[in-house]
Write a protein that holds these residues in place. Structure first.
Motif, PDB file in Angstrom:
ATOM      1  N   LEU A 149       4.394  21.339  -8.517  1.00 21.51           N
ATOM      2  CA  LEU A 149       5.577  20.477  -8.555  1.00 21.51           C
ATOM      3  C   LEU A 149       6.363  20.569  -7.246  1.00 21.51           C
ATOM      4  O   LEU A 149       6.838  19.544  -6.737  1.00 21.51           O
ATOM      5  N   ALA A 150       6.485  21.768  -6.694  1.00 24.01           N
ATOM      6  CA  ALA A 150       7.176  21.924  -5.410  1.00 24.01           C
ATOM      7  C   ALA A 150       6.416  21.206  -4.300  1.00 24.01           C
ATOM      8  O   ALA A 150       7.016  20.570  -3.429  1.00 24.01           O
ATOM      9  N   VAL A 151       5.085  21.286  -4.335  1.00 24.11           N
ATOM     10  CA  VAL A 151       4.264  20.576  -3.341  1.00 24.11           C
ATOM     11  C   VAL A 151       4.522  19.073  -3.431  1.00 24.11           C
ATOM     12  O   VAL A 151       4.722  18.393  -2.422  1.00 24.11           O
ATOM     13  N   ALA A 152       4.531  18.556  -4.663  1.00 27.44           N
ATOM     14  CA  ALA A 152       4.753  17.112  -4.843  1.00 27.44           C
ATOM     15  C   ALA A 152       6.137  16.708  -4.347  1.00 27.44           C
ATOM     16  O   ALA A 152       6.299  15.666  -3.700  1.00 27.44           O
ATOM     17  N   LYS A 153       7.143  17.515  -4.618  1.00 29.58           N
ATOM     18  CA  LYS A 153       8.498  17.190  -4.170  1.00 29.58           C
ATOM     19  C   LYS A 153       8.608  17.209  -2.648  1.00 29.58           C
ATOM     20  O   LYS A 153       9.248  16.351  -2.038  1.00 29.58           O
ATOM     21  N   LEU A 154       7.983  18.207  -2.022  1.00 24.77           N
ATOM     22  CA  LEU A 154       8.035  18.288  -0.559  1.00 24.77           C
ATOM     23  C   LEU A 154       7.287  17.118   0.082  1.00 24.77           C
ATOM     24  O   LEU A 154       7.749  16.531   1.065  1.00 24.77           O
ATOM     25  N   LEU A 155       6.135  16.780  -0.485  1.00 24.60           N
ATOM     26  CA  LEU A 155       5.395  15.634   0.053  1.00 24.60           C
ATOM     27  C   LEU A 155       6.195  14.347  -0.115  1.00 24.60           C
ATOM     28  O   LEU A 155       6.202  13.480   0.765  1.00 24.60           O
ATOM     29  N   LYS A 156       6.884  14.227  -1.242  1.00 20.88           N
ATOM     30  CA  LYS A 156       7.724  13.037  -1.448  1.00 20.88           C
ATOM     31  C   LYS A 156       8.794  12.938  -0.354  1.00 20.88           C
ATOM     32  O   LYS A 156       9.053  11.847   0.176  1.00 20.88           O
ATOM     33  N   ALA A 157       9.390  14.074   0.010  1.00 20.79           N
ATOM     34  CA  ALA A 157      10.412  14.071   1.059  1.00 20.79           C
ATOM     35  C   ALA A 157       9.823  13.670   2.408  1.00 20.79           C
ATOM     36  O   ALA A 157      10.440  12.933   3.178  1.00 20.79           O
TER      37      ALA A 157
ATOM     38  N   ALA B 261      -5.753  23.728  -9.857  1.00 21.11           N
ATOM     39  CA  ALA B 261      -4.752  23.115 -10.729  1.00 21.11           C
ATOM     40  C   ALA B 261      -4.978  21.600 -10.850  1.00 21.11           C
ATOM     41  O   ALA B 261      -4.903  21.041 -11.943  1.00 21.11           O
ATOM     42  N   GLY B 262      -5.232  20.926  -9.733  1.00 21.27           N
ATOM     43  CA  GLY B 262      -5.470  19.482  -9.792  1.00 21.27           C
ATOM     44  C   GLY B 262      -4.271  18.715 -10.297  1.00 21.27           C
ATOM     45  O   GLY B 262      -4.427  17.782 -11.103  1.00 21.27           O
ATOM     46  N   GLN B 263      -3.068  19.071  -9.872  1.00 18.41           N
ATOM     47  CA  GLN B 263      -1.863  18.452 -10.404  1.00 18.41           C
ATOM     48  C   GLN B 263      -1.009  17.759  -9.344  1.00 18.41           C
ATOM     49  O   GLN B 263      -0.244  16.852  -9.665  1.00 18.41           O
ATOM     50  N   ALA B 264      -1.091  18.200  -8.092  1.00 15.48           N
ATOM     51  CA  ALA B 264      -0.141  17.738  -7.077  1.00 15.48           C
ATOM     52  C   ALA B 264      -0.200  16.222  -6.882  1.00 15.48           C
ATOM     53  O   ALA B 264       0.838  15.561  -6.785  1.00 15.48           O
ATOM     54  N   GLY B 265      -1.396  15.664  -6.819  1.00 19.05           N
ATOM     55  CA  GLY B 265      -1.521  14.226  -6.593  1.00 19.05           C
ATOM     56  C   GLY B 265      -0.880  13.414  -7.707  1.00 19.05           C
ATOM     57  O   GLY B 265      -0.141  12.448  -7.448  1.00 19.05           O
ATOM     58  N   GLN B 266      -1.150  13.801  -8.938  1.00 19.59           N
ATOM     59  CA  GLN B 266      -0.594  13.072 -10.079  1.00 19.59           C
ATOM     60  C   GLN B 266       0.919  13.203 -10.123  1.00 19.59           C
ATOM     61  O   GLN B 266       1.642  12.232 -10.399  1.00 19.59           O
ATOM     62  N   MET B 267       1.425  14.408  -9.858  1.00 18.13           N
ATOM     63  CA  MET B 267       2.875  14.608  -9.856  1.00 18.13           C
ATOM     64  C   MET B 267       3.525  13.798  -8.736  1.00 18.13           C
ATOM     65  O   MET B 267       4.590  13.202  -8.924  1.00 18.13           O
ATOM     66  N   LEU B 268       2.886  13.764  -7.571  1.00 16.21           N
ATOM     67  CA  LEU B 268       3.428  13.007  -6.448  1.00 16.21           C
ATOM     68  C   LEU B 268       3.517  11.519  -6.780  1.00 16.21           C
ATOM     69  O   LEU B 268       4.531  10.869  -6.516  1.00 16.21           O
ATOM     70  N   ALA B 269       2.454  10.976  -7.374  1.00 22.72           N
ATOM     71  CA  ALA B 269       2.466   9.554  -7.741  1.00 22.72           C
ATOM     72  C   ALA B 269       3.584   9.263  -8.741  1.00 22.72           C
ATOM     73  O   ALA B 269       4.260   8.230  -8.660  1.00 22.72           O
ATOM     74  N   ALA B 270       3.794  10.188  -9.689  1.00 25.34           N
ATOM     75  CA  ALA B 270       4.850   9.979 -10.681  1.00 25.34           C
ATOM     76  C   ALA B 270       6.230  10.020 -10.027  1.00 25.34           C
ATOM     77  O   ALA B 270       7.096   9.195 -10.339  1.00 25.34           O
ATOM     78  N   LEU B 271       6.435  10.973  -9.106  1.00 26.08           N
ATOM     79  CA  LEU B 271       7.739  11.078  -8.437  1.00 26.08           C
ATOM     80  C   LEU B 271       8.014   9.845  -7.571  1.00 26.08           C
ATOM     81  O   LEU B 271       9.154   9.387  -7.469  1.00 26.08           O
ATOM     82  N   LEU B 272       6.973   9.305  -6.958  1.00 28.01           N
ATOM     83  CA  LEU B 272       7.135   8.133  -6.090  1.00 28.01           C
ATOM     84  C   LEU B 272       7.115   6.827  -6.879  1.00 28.01           C
ATOM     85  O   LEU B 272       7.478   5.781  -6.344  1.00 28.01           O
ATOM     86  N   ASN B 273       6.632   6.903  -8.123  1.00 26.98           N
ATOM     87  CA  ASN B 273       6.400   5.698  -8.934  1.00 26.98           C
ATOM     88  C   ASN B 273       5.407   4.770  -8.236  1.00 26.98           C
ATOM     89  O   ASN B 273       5.580   3.547  -8.216  1.00 26.98           O
ATOM     90  N   TYR B 274       4.362   5.382  -7.651  1.00 28.15           N
ATOM     91  CA  TYR B 274       3.303   4.634  -6.976  1.00 28.15           C
ATOM     92  C   TYR B 274       2.091   4.563  -7.911  1.00 28.15           C
ATOM     93  O   TYR B 274       1.867   5.473  -8.723  1.00 28.15           O
TER      94      TYR B 274
END
Length: 250
Positions: free
Chosen positions: A95-103, A124-137
């Motif tokens: 989740l932290a990875v996804a948030k940082l990538l979003k920034a 884990a295989g989670q960062a990409g999916q979490m990033l897409a959700a945070l970006l709404n992409y």
């Protein structure tokens, strides 16, 4: 089109994984590290899109300590245009990875974001999916084929029983499978030239992102040793051993 590719520094895939004596984590001290193989496929996919004149800039970004410069230089040697290091000594969870990538994406505004489908250290295989959700992409995971047509990305991915092909509008998030391509061999002269290139460092505090851990690692342990195999001379003997020793009922 601008492409951003996330690359993670992990234990080299040729190294046998060992666990710390106290079972707190995988041992990394003195261990050869390298770019996550799935991320290397993502870099190769971005380079191929650029070689097809469908992208004009590729940015590699890695999150972690200054040691991560080695995987960024590997990406530069492969051919990416710029490299960014979001520097932190904290252990980052997906989740932290996804948030940082979003920034970072908010600053760079890429049209396409590529990641490996998972990292080989935590799987884990989670960062990409979490990033897409945070970006709404829109997102497509486990991509085994990419094709850009008229600003629409056609992605083939494996599913139970076969494959499916998705059409995504850009910007989008794609996670790469090993079947996507064969990453190019990095030649020594390219590695030497990559050492002279500038890597932009962004202190994690500058991004204003909460990277607090929300998961607690309790213990890391090796799997139970596999039992020795037994050779049988016939199907009947196999059935009998399954009945007698494995508790299998037919």
């Amino acid at each position: 089109m601008k492409i951003l590719v996330a690359v993670k520094r992990v234990v080299d895939y040729n190294v046998k994984i060992r666990i710390n004596a106290d079972g707190t984590d995988v041992a990394t001290n003195g261990v050869k590290m390298g770019i996550n193989p799935f991320d290397e496929n993502a870099v190769e996919a971005a380079l191929q899109l650029k070689e097809q004149d469908q992208a004009n800039e590729i940015i590699a970004v890695s999150l972690g300590s200054s040691a991560n410069q080695d995987v960024l230089r590997h990406a530069l040697a492969m051919g990416v245009d710029r490299a960014l290091l979001v520097e932190t000594n904290s252990k980052l969870q997906p989740l932290a990875v996804a948030k940082l990538l979003k920034a970072v994406i908010a600053q760079e505004q890429p049209d396409l974001i590529l990641l490996g489908k998972q990292a080989i250290d935590d799987d884990a295989g989670q960062a990409g999916q979490m990033l897409a959700a945070l970006l709404n992409y829109p997102q497509a995971t486990f991509a085994s084929s990419l094709q850009l047509e008229n600003n629409e990305l056609l992605v083939t991915r494996e599913v139970d029983g076969g494959t499916e092909t998705l059409a995504l509008s850009l910007p989008a998030v794609i996670t790469a499978d090993l079947r996507l391509n064969d990453p190019r061999f990095v030649k020594l002269p390219n590695l030497m030239m990559a050492r002279k290139k500038t890597i932009t460092t962004i202190p994690v505090a500058d991004l204003g992102v909460d990277i607090e851990s929300r998961l607690k690692l309790l213990k890391v342990a090796e799997p139970a040793p596999r039992k020795a195999g037994v050779m049988v001379s016939s199907v009947d003997e196999l059935f009998q051993k399954l009945l007698d020793h494995e508790g299998v009922t037919l």
